[in-house]
Write a protein that holds these residues in place. Structure first.
Motif, mmCIF file in Angstrom:
data_model
loop_
_atom_site.group_PDB
_atom_site.id
_atom_site.type_symbol
_atom_site.label_atom_id
_atom_site.label_comp_id
_atom_site.label_asym_id
_atom_site.label_seq_id
_atom_site.Cartn_x
_atom_site.Cartn_y
_atom_site.Cartn_z
ATOM 1 N N PRO A 134 0.800 -1.221 0.000
ATOM 2 C CA PRO A 134 0.000 0.000 0.000
ATOM 3 C C PRO A 134 0.840 1.282 0.000
ATOM 4 C CG PRO A 134 -0.971 -1.586 1.499
ATOM 5 C CD PRO A 134 0.317 -2.188 1.011
ATOM 6 N N GLY A 135 1.949 1.274 0.750
ATOM 7 C CA GLY A 135 2.800 2.466 0.830
ATOM 8 C C GLY A 135 3.379 2.883 -0.506
ATOM 9 N N GLN A 136 3.378 1.976 -1.484
ATOM 10 C CA GLN A 136 3.951 2.298 -2.793
ATOM 11 C C GLN A 136 2.895 2.854 -3.755
ATOM 12 O OE1 GLN A 136 5.432 -1.907 -2.910
ATOM 13 N NE2 GLN A 136 7.265 -0.971 -3.775
ATOM 14 N N LEU A 137 1.651 2.965 -3.270
ATOM 15 C CA LEU A 137 0.567 3.416 -4.151
ATOM 16 C C LEU A 137 0.098 4.819 -3.754
ATOM 17 C CD1 LEU A 137 -1.631 0.169 -4.137
ATOM 18 C CD2 LEU A 137 0.101 0.827 -5.808
ATOM 19 N N SER A 138 -0.510 5.532 -4.709
ATOM 20 C CA SER A 138 -1.087 6.842 -4.400
ATOM 21 C C SER A 138 -2.371 6.638 -3.586
ATOM 22 C CB SER A 138 -1.416 7.573 -5.695
ATOM 23 O OG SER A 138 -2.554 6.986 -6.296
ATOM 24 N N GLY A 139 -2.850 7.718 -3.004
ATOM 25 C CA GLY A 139 -4.073 7.633 -2.209
ATOM 26 C C GLY A 139 -5.254 7.108 -3.007
ATOM 27 N N GLY A 140 -5.398 7.603 -4.234
ATOM 28 C CA GLY A 140 -6.512 7.164 -5.072
ATOM 29 C C GLY A 140 -6.417 5.674 -5.385
ATOM 30 N N GLN A 141 -5.182 5.236 -5.649
ATOM 31 C CA GLN A 141 -4.993 3.801 -5.916
ATOM 32 C C GLN A 141 -5.295 2.976 -4.678
ATOM 33 O OE1 GLN A 141 -0.912 4.152 -7.290
ATOM 34 N NE2 GLN A 141 -1.519 3.842 -9.413
ATOM 35 N N GLN A 142 -4.848 3.462 -3.514
ATOM 36 C CA GLN A 142 -5.107 2.717 -2.280
ATOM 37 C C GLN A 142 -6.600 2.581 -2.022
ATOM 38 O OE1 GLN A 142 -2.746 3.393 1.305
ATOM 39 N NE2 GLN A 142 -1.406 4.738 0.148
ATOM 40 N N GLN A 143 -7.343 3.665 -2.268
ATOM 41 C CA GLN A 143 -8.769 3.590 -2.000
ATOM 42 C C GLN A 143 -9.461 2.639 -2.977
ATOM 43 O OE1 GLN A 143 -10.444 3.579 0.438
ATOM 44 N NE2 GLN A 143 -11.195 5.623 0.923
ATOM 45 N N ARG A 144 -8.969 2.589 -4.214
ATOM 46 C CA ARG A 144 -9.551 1.633 -5.165
ATOM 47 C C ARG A 144 -9.251 0.199 -4.730
ATOM 48 N NH1 ARG A 144 -7.464 3.066 -10.833
ATOM 49 N NH2 ARG A 144 -5.979 4.466 -9.822
ATOM 50 N N VAL A 145 -8.047 -0.011 -4.168
ATOM 51 C CA VAL A 145 -7.727 -1.332 -3.623
ATOM 52 C C VAL A 145 -8.668 -1.652 -2.454
ATOM 53 C CG1 VAL A 145 -5.989 -2.722 -2.413
ATOM 54 C CG2 VAL A 145 -5.308 -1.259 -4.331
ATOM 55 N N ALA A 146 -8.895 -0.643 -1.598
ATOM 56 C CA ALA A 146 -9.743 -0.864 -0.418
ATOM 57 C C ALA A 146 -11.173 -1.245 -0.838
ATOM 58 C CB ALA A 146 -9.758 0.377 0.462
ATOM 59 N N ILE A 147 -11.660 -0.615 -1.895
ATOM 60 C CA ILE A 147 -12.992 -0.961 -2.396
ATOM 61 C C ILE A 147 -12.988 -2.411 -2.906
ATOM 62 C CG2 ILE A 147 -14.728 -0.461 -4.176
ATOM 63 C CD1 ILE A 147 -13.845 2.515 -3.994
ATOM 64 N N SER A 148 -11.918 -2.768 -3.622
ATOM 65 C CA SER A 148 -11.820 -4.139 -4.135
ATOM 66 C C SER A 148 -11.739 -5.144 -2.996
ATOM 67 C CB SER A 148 -10.582 -4.301 -5.020
ATOM 68 O OG SER A 148 -10.557 -3.305 -6.016
ATOM 69 N N ARG A 149 -11.019 -4.768 -1.921
ATOM 70 C CA ARG A 149 -10.899 -5.670 -0.778
ATOM 71 C C ARG A 149 -12.283 -5.957 -0.183
ATOM 72 N NH1 ARG A 149 -7.554 -3.864 4.499
ATOM 73 N NH2 ARG A 149 -9.214 -2.303 4.572
ATOM 74 N N ALA A 150 -13.100 -4.905 -0.100
ATOM 75 C CA ALA A 150 -14.443 -5.094 0.443
ATOM 76 C C ALA A 150 -15.285 -5.949 -0.509
ATOM 77 C CB ALA A 150 -15.097 -3.746 0.680
ATOM 78 N N LEU A 151 -15.145 -5.709 -1.812
ATOM 79 C CA LEU A 151 -15.946 -6.455 -2.794
ATOM 80 C C LEU A 151 -15.545 -7.928 -2.871
ATOM 81 C CD1 LEU A 151 -16.107 -3.846 -5.703
ATOM 82 C CD2 LEU A 151 -17.957 -4.513 -4.150
ATOM 83 N N ALA A 152 -14.298 -8.212 -2.504
ATOM 84 C CA ALA A 152 -13.820 -9.597 -2.574
ATOM 85 C C ALA A 152 -14.647 -10.524 -1.686
ATOM 86 C CB ALA A 152 -12.344 -9.664 -2.173
ATOM 87 N N MET A 153 -15.328 -9.935 -0.698
ATOM 88 C CA MET A 153 -16.125 -10.745 0.221
ATOM 89 C C MET A 153 -17.542 -10.986 -0.313
ATOM 90 S SD MET A 153 -13.895 -11.185 2.638
ATOM 91 C CE MET A 153 -14.823 -11.788 4.045
#
Lengths: 242, 218
Positions: A134-153
């Protein structure tokens, strides 16, 4: 699907929520807005029981979040949540962030979890970054990852707690685009946000809160076209006229 | 001091090396055991379950109010009584160190756990992870990453404390040095040498900690 019934909440002597009532139907998008300190983030955290309430009740499908003996862990695994500060696990790669819940909670096999992670991360355009931290990504990218993490469930509903408030302005749209797409796909969503453009575009209803109370709860066009309360008018003029 | 004779060190090197090995082993095993038990105590204190939290807090406060040398004695005499058979100086000392260090480690680990943002716990909860899963996969890995320098520092202190095991007649490095010093009549040489060895090992440890801290802030 989500039904919030007359809830009140106190932090010690201080009442943060007073008799709040609203609901989110299946496939509906409800935006919760209001000045800071109005209790909107607290309200959304009550929906999956991250914050306890002292009065009233909250039903998700037919499960009572506020009742003792409810299996909150199980209930939470079915509701996705996205946070203001992303809250990705910093010691895990993007892939691991997306797989942890799938493997430990849904007990999916590694291959199954990986396939799901890759599919979701491709959808938000970040497949080349899947092994990064996560530290290697921009804020916008991190939030898109976070949305994907939630959707993975495979959630039945998604909660967003000010998902763009911590982002630099140029990154807000890449996150909102993902959310708009999700809304158009029919996801049930409850979104705390100041992004009125987003509300206009996809929200079915807008809930306006002030000082811990639900002041307005109306269809989107009505809310923007003809807000009833002075406080909502005031809020809208401040947030829209510049 | 006219006849400063360093050959006494060379001649007794295997004996001294045996002592140093015992000190290092004791340190390593006590650090590992102390961290494991300390993590358990820290989780108990933070569990929000009153009896667990109180038991852990009581244990930590008791141990921290007693000198280490007394704890070493306790276990030397108590463990054989409890087990009904002697277990030898090394194991009783090891148990004493683990129990003693766990109290200190638990305080370090507790602070480390509390240094992890609350939002991380919320994120874990929101995906349906259980309390223990959140600790195991989300909180502890981050907490330990933050704590490594201070855990190593505590390990250096522990290494120095191992010199107390002479009270249960274990032959650690300090004891071995003393024996050589007295039997060979070379007190000055041996005690200076012992100091140098402790200094070198501890100083190397501190340098390592400083590098870890730099790496962390970089």
């Amino acid at each position: 699907m989500i039904s919030i019934e007359n809830i009140s909440k106190w932090y010690g002597d201080f009442q943060v929520l007073t008799d709040c009532t609203t609901h989110v139907g299946k496939g509906e998008v409800v935006v919760v807005c209001g000045p800071s300190g109005s209790g909107k983030s607290t309200l959304i955290k009550c929906v999956n029981g991250l914050e306890p309430v002292q009065q009233g009740r909250i039903l998700v499908e037919d499960a009572d979040v506020t009742a003792k003996g409810t299996n909150l862990t199980r209930l939470r695994s079915r509701i996705g949540m996205v946070f203001q500060h992303f809250e990705l696990y910093p010691h895990m790669s993007v892939r691991e962030n997306l797989c942890l819940g799938q493997q430990k909670v849904l007990v999916r096999s590694r291959d199954e979890a990986n396939a799901k992670a890759e599919a979701l991360i491709s959808r938000v355009g970040l497949l080349p970054h899947i092994e990064k931290f996560p530290g290697q990504l921009s804020g916008g990218q991190q939030q898109r990852v976070a949305i994907s993490r939630a959707l993975a469930m495979d959630p039945i509903a998604m909660l967003f707690d000010e998902p763009t408030s911590a982002l630099d302005p140029e990154m807000i749209n890449e996150v909102l685009d993902v959310m708009v797409e999700l809304a158009q796909d029919g996801m049930t969503m409850m979104v705390v946000t100041h992004e009125m453009g987003f509300a206009r575009k996809v929200a079915d209803r807008v809930v306006f809160m002030d000082a811990g109370r639900v002041v307005e709860d109306r269809a989107t066009e009505e809310f923007f076209g003809n807000p009833e309360s002075e406080r909502a008018q005031d809020f809208l003029s401040k947030i829209l006229n510049h | 001091m006219g006849d400063f004779d360093l050959s006494v060190i060379w001649n007794n090197l295997p004996f001294l090396w045996q002592g140093l090995q015992l000190s290092l082993w004791l340190t390593l095993l006590a650090v590992i055991g102390g961290i494991i038990l300390g993590t358990g105590l820290a989780l108990m204190r933070l569990s929000g379950i009153m009896p667990l939290a109180l038991a852990a807090a009581g244990y930590v406060n008791l141990i921290r109010s007693v000198p280490l040398i007394l704890v070493i004695f306790w276990f030397y005499f108590l463990v054989p009584l409890a087990l009904g058979r002697p277990i030898g100086g090394f194991y009783s000392a090891l148990i004493a160190f683990v129990m003693f260090e766990a109290a200190y480690y638990s305080e370090i680990i507790r602070a480390g756990i509390q240094s992890v943002r609350k939002g991380q716990v919320h994120a874990g909860q929101a995906t349906g992870l259980s309390y223990w899963q959140i600790q195991r996969y989300v909180v502890l890995p981050q907490a330990f990453r933050n704590m490594i320098p201070i855990l190593v520092t505590q390990g250096i202190i522990l290494f120095q404390d191992t010199s107390l095991v002479f009270v249960v007649s274990l032959r650690d490095f300090m004891t071995a040095s003393s024996i050589v010093a007295r039997t060979e009549g070379r007190l000055a040489e041996m005690y200076i040498f012992a100091a140098l060895v402790y200094f070198t090992i501890c100083f190397a440890g501190s340098l390592f900690v400083r590098r870890l801290q730099k790496a962390k802030t970089a």
